[in-house]
Motif scaffolding. Structure first.
Motif, PDB file in Angstrom:
ATOM      1  N   LEU A  37       0.824  -1.214   0.000  1.00  0.00           N
ATOM      2  CA  LEU A  37       0.000   0.000   0.000  1.00  0.00           C
ATOM      3  C   LEU A  37       0.853   1.257   0.000  1.00  0.00           C
ATOM      4  O   LEU A  37       0.541   2.242  -0.669  1.00  0.00           O
ATOM      5  N   SER A  38       1.950   1.238   0.753  1.00  0.00           N
ATOM      6  CA  SER A  38       2.829   2.400   0.815  1.00  0.00           C
ATOM      7  C   SER A  38       3.491   2.670  -0.529  1.00  0.00           C
ATOM      8  O   SER A  38       3.562   3.817  -0.980  1.00  0.00           O
ATOM      9  N   LEU A  39       3.961   1.603  -1.193  1.00  0.00           N
ATOM     10  CA  LEU A  39       4.588   1.774  -2.510  1.00  0.00           C
ATOM     11  C   LEU A  39       3.566   2.224  -3.552  1.00  0.00           C
ATOM     12  O   LEU A  39       3.862   3.065  -4.406  1.00  0.00           O
ATOM     13  N   GLY A  40       2.361   1.659  -3.478  1.00  0.00           N
ATOM     14  CA  GLY A  40       1.322   2.082  -4.414  1.00  0.00           C
ATOM     15  C   GLY A  40       0.913   3.520  -4.208  1.00  0.00           C
ATOM     16  O   GLY A  40       0.613   4.244  -5.163  1.00  0.00           O
ATOM     17  N   CYS A  41       0.907   3.964  -2.957  1.00  0.00           N
ATOM     18  CA  CYS A  41       0.554   5.351  -2.649  1.00  0.00           C
ATOM     19  C   CYS A  41       1.660   6.308  -3.072  1.00  0.00           C
ATOM     20  O   CYS A  41       1.397   7.436  -3.491  1.00  0.00           O
ATOM     21  N   THR A  99      -8.511   8.059   2.923  1.00  0.00           N
ATOM     22  CA  THR A  99      -8.923   6.811   2.290  1.00  0.00           C
ATOM     23  C   THR A  99      -7.837   5.757   2.385  1.00  0.00           C
ATOM     24  O   THR A  99      -8.118   4.575   2.670  1.00  0.00           O
ATOM     25  N   MET A 100      -6.581   6.145   2.174  1.00  0.00           N
ATOM     26  CA  MET A 100      -5.491   5.181   2.255  1.00  0.00           C
ATOM     27  C   MET A 100      -5.350   4.631   3.672  1.00  0.00           C
ATOM     28  O   MET A 100      -5.041   3.450   3.866  1.00  0.00           O
ATOM     29  N   LEU A 101      -5.576   5.466   4.673  1.00  0.00           N
ATOM     30  CA  LEU A 101      -5.523   4.979   6.049  1.00  0.00           C
ATOM     31  C   LEU A 101      -6.637   3.973   6.321  1.00  0.00           C
ATOM     32  O   LEU A 101      -6.427   2.953   6.986  1.00  0.00           O
ATOM     33  N   PHE A 102      -7.830   4.236   5.791  1.00  0.00           N
ATOM     34  CA  PHE A 102      -8.919   3.274   5.950  1.00  0.00           C
ATOM     35  C   PHE A 102      -8.614   1.971   5.221  1.00  0.00           C
ATOM     36  O   PHE A 102      -8.953   0.877   5.701  1.00  0.00           O
ATOM     37  N   LEU A 103      -7.992   2.067   4.048  1.00  0.00           N
ATOM     38  CA  LEU A 103      -7.606   0.858   3.319  1.00  0.00           C
ATOM     39  C   LEU A 103      -6.610   0.036   4.133  1.00  0.00           C
ATOM     40  O   LEU A 103      -6.706  -1.199   4.193  1.00  0.00           O
ATOM     41  N   ALA A 104      -5.636   0.719   4.736  1.00  0.00           N
ATOM     42  CA  ALA A 104      -4.644   0.006   5.551  1.00  0.00           C
ATOM     43  C   ALA A 104      -5.305  -0.667   6.750  1.00  0.00           C
ATOM     44  O   ALA A 104      -4.979  -1.812   7.094  1.00  0.00           O
ATOM     45  N   MET A 105      -6.241   0.021   7.388  1.00  0.00           N
ATOM     46  CA  MET A 105      -6.937  -0.575   8.524  1.00  0.00           C
ATOM     47  C   MET A 105      -7.783  -1.766   8.089  1.00  0.00           C
ATOM     48  O   MET A 105      -7.832  -2.796   8.773  1.00  0.00           O
ATOM     49  N   GLY A 106      -8.441  -1.641   6.928  1.00  0.00           N
ATOM     50  CA  GLY A 106      -9.238  -2.748   6.428  1.00  0.00           C
ATOM     51  C   GLY A 106      -8.396  -3.968   6.107  1.00  0.00           C
ATOM     52  O   GLY A 106      -8.765  -5.110   6.434  1.00  0.00           O
ATOM     53  N   ALA A 107      -7.239  -3.743   5.465  1.00  0.00           N
ATOM     54  CA  ALA A 107      -6.347  -4.859   5.146  1.00  0.00           C
ATOM     55  C   ALA A 107      -5.812  -5.513   6.415  1.00  0.00           C
ATOM     56  O   ALA A 107      -5.696  -6.748   6.491  1.00  0.00           O
ATOM     57  N   GLY A 108      -5.486  -4.704   7.418  1.00  0.00           N
ATOM     58  CA  GLY A 108      -5.019  -5.267   8.678  1.00  0.00           C
ATOM     59  C   GLY A 108      -6.100  -6.070   9.375  1.00  0.00           C
ATOM     60  O   GLY A 108      -5.821  -7.114   9.973  1.00  0.00           O
ATOM     61  N   LEU A 109      -7.343  -5.603   9.285  1.00  0.00           N
ATOM     62  CA  LEU A 109      -8.455  -6.328   9.895  1.00  0.00           C
ATOM     63  C   LEU A 109      -8.642  -7.689   9.226  1.00  0.00           C
ATOM     64  O   LEU A 109      -8.849  -8.704   9.907  1.00  0.00           O
ATOM     65  N   ILE A 125      -4.934  -5.164  -5.229  1.00  0.00           N
ATOM     66  CA  ILE A 125      -5.940  -4.495  -6.058  1.00  0.00           C
ATOM     67  C   ILE A 125      -6.011  -3.005  -5.735  1.00  0.00           C
ATOM     68  O   ILE A 125      -6.026  -2.152  -6.635  1.00  0.00           O
ATOM     69  N   MET A 126      -6.024  -2.661  -4.441  1.00  0.00           N
ATOM     70  CA  MET A 126      -6.125  -1.255  -4.049  1.00  0.00           C
ATOM     71  C   MET A 126      -4.873  -0.465  -4.434  1.00  0.00           C
ATOM     72  O   MET A 126      -4.963   0.676  -4.880  1.00  0.00           O
ATOM     73  N   ALA A 127      -3.699  -1.077  -4.279  1.00  0.00           N
ATOM     74  CA  ALA A 127      -2.470  -0.397  -4.675  1.00  0.00           C
ATOM     75  C   ALA A 127      -2.432  -0.193  -6.183  1.00  0.00           C
ATOM     76  O   ALA A 127      -2.004   0.868  -6.666  1.00  0.00           O
ATOM     77  N   ALA A 128      -2.884  -1.190  -6.935  1.00  0.00           N
ATOM     78  CA  ALA A 128      -2.904  -1.059  -8.396  1.00  0.00           C
ATOM     79  C   ALA A 128      -3.866   0.041  -8.840  1.00  0.00           C
ATOM     80  O   ALA A 128      -3.549   0.833  -9.734  1.00  0.00           O
ATOM     81  N   MET A 129      -5.042   0.102  -8.202  1.00  0.00           N
ATOM     82  CA  MET A 129      -5.990   1.152  -8.558  1.00  0.00           C
ATOM     83  C   MET A 129      -5.447   2.534  -8.209  1.00  0.00           C
ATOM     84  O   MET A 129      -5.658   3.496  -8.954  1.00  0.00           O
TER      85      MET A 129
END
Length: 231
Positions: A37-41, A99-109, A125-129
């Protein structure tokens, strides 16, 4: 034998125990997800180092919390209450950062619940988008590159109501007087405009015409601080 040293002191025979291997596997997966996620961001985006580090580590923190809750409703309520007491002393982020923080929390969950393959697939998928959106400037358009903030100083004896309308109508398709402030012991006014420049106009020519109107006082033209589409 190794699991014995890592089990909780409140462990009983009727409660589940997370093995060391499962714990390390989930944590490792969460770290990989955070890195993805960090690299995609980061791809063709501008973010601070602290934000990228937070994005990389946040899935692991959420993953561990979910594993420790481990289906306990009481523990889940306690964790939610503890997080609600935390106050983040930082400037509010943009819509994309939130949004990226929510994505990270969702992936961790997802990782903490044990669905490692789904968590990795979700992160990829999220990093690619995010990369696609950054690559093609999704939602930005060419017009956003022409948003400017104009600050003009004028003497106190000059009526600022419509004083620059003729010039701004020539160089800008839209403009709004957002702030009027007195300065220099009330001897000067500082006018602040949010404007959208027309295509293929010369910013230098705009500033030159403004200088002739305001008596060669200070003029500042910068990128608009608060874009209209910002959250």
């Amino acid at each position: 034998m190794l699991d014995f040293f890592f089990q909780g002191i409140f462990h009983t025979d009727i409660s589940d125990v997370i093995s060391v291997g499962s714990f390390l596997l989930c944590v490792g997966c969460a770290l990989v997800i955070g890195l993805i996620l960090s690299l995609g961001c980061r791809y063709q985006g501008r973010y601070t180092r602290s934000f990228l580090a937070t994005l990389a580590l946040l899935p692991t923190v959420v993953c561990v919390v979910i594993m420790m809750v481990n289906g306990s409703v009481g523990a889940g309520v306690a964790v939610a209450g503890a997080f609600s007491l935390v106050r983040f002393r930082s400037a509010p982020g943009t819509g994309r950062e939130i949004t990226m923080l929510f994505l990270a929390m969702g992936a961790g969950l997802i990782s903490g619940m044990g669905y490692l393959a789904l968590a990795l697939l979700f992160a990829v998928i999220m990093a690619a988008m995010n990369i696609v959106f950054n690559k093609f400037l999704f939602g930005e358009g060419k017009k956003a590159l022409r948003y400017r903030t104009l600050s003009v100083m004028i003497p106190e004896n000059l009526d600022y109501s419509g004083v620059f309308d003729e010039i701004l109508n020539t160089f800008a398709s839209e403009y709004t007087l957002t702030r009027v402030k007195t300065t220099n012991m009330g001897s000067l006014f500082r006018l602040t405009y949010d404007l959208t420049l027309r295509e293929n106009v010369s910013e230098k020519e705009l500033i030159d015409q403004l200088r002739c109107r305001n008596g060669n006082l200070e003029i500042m033209l910068s990128c608009q601080e608060n874009a209209p589409a910002e959250l």
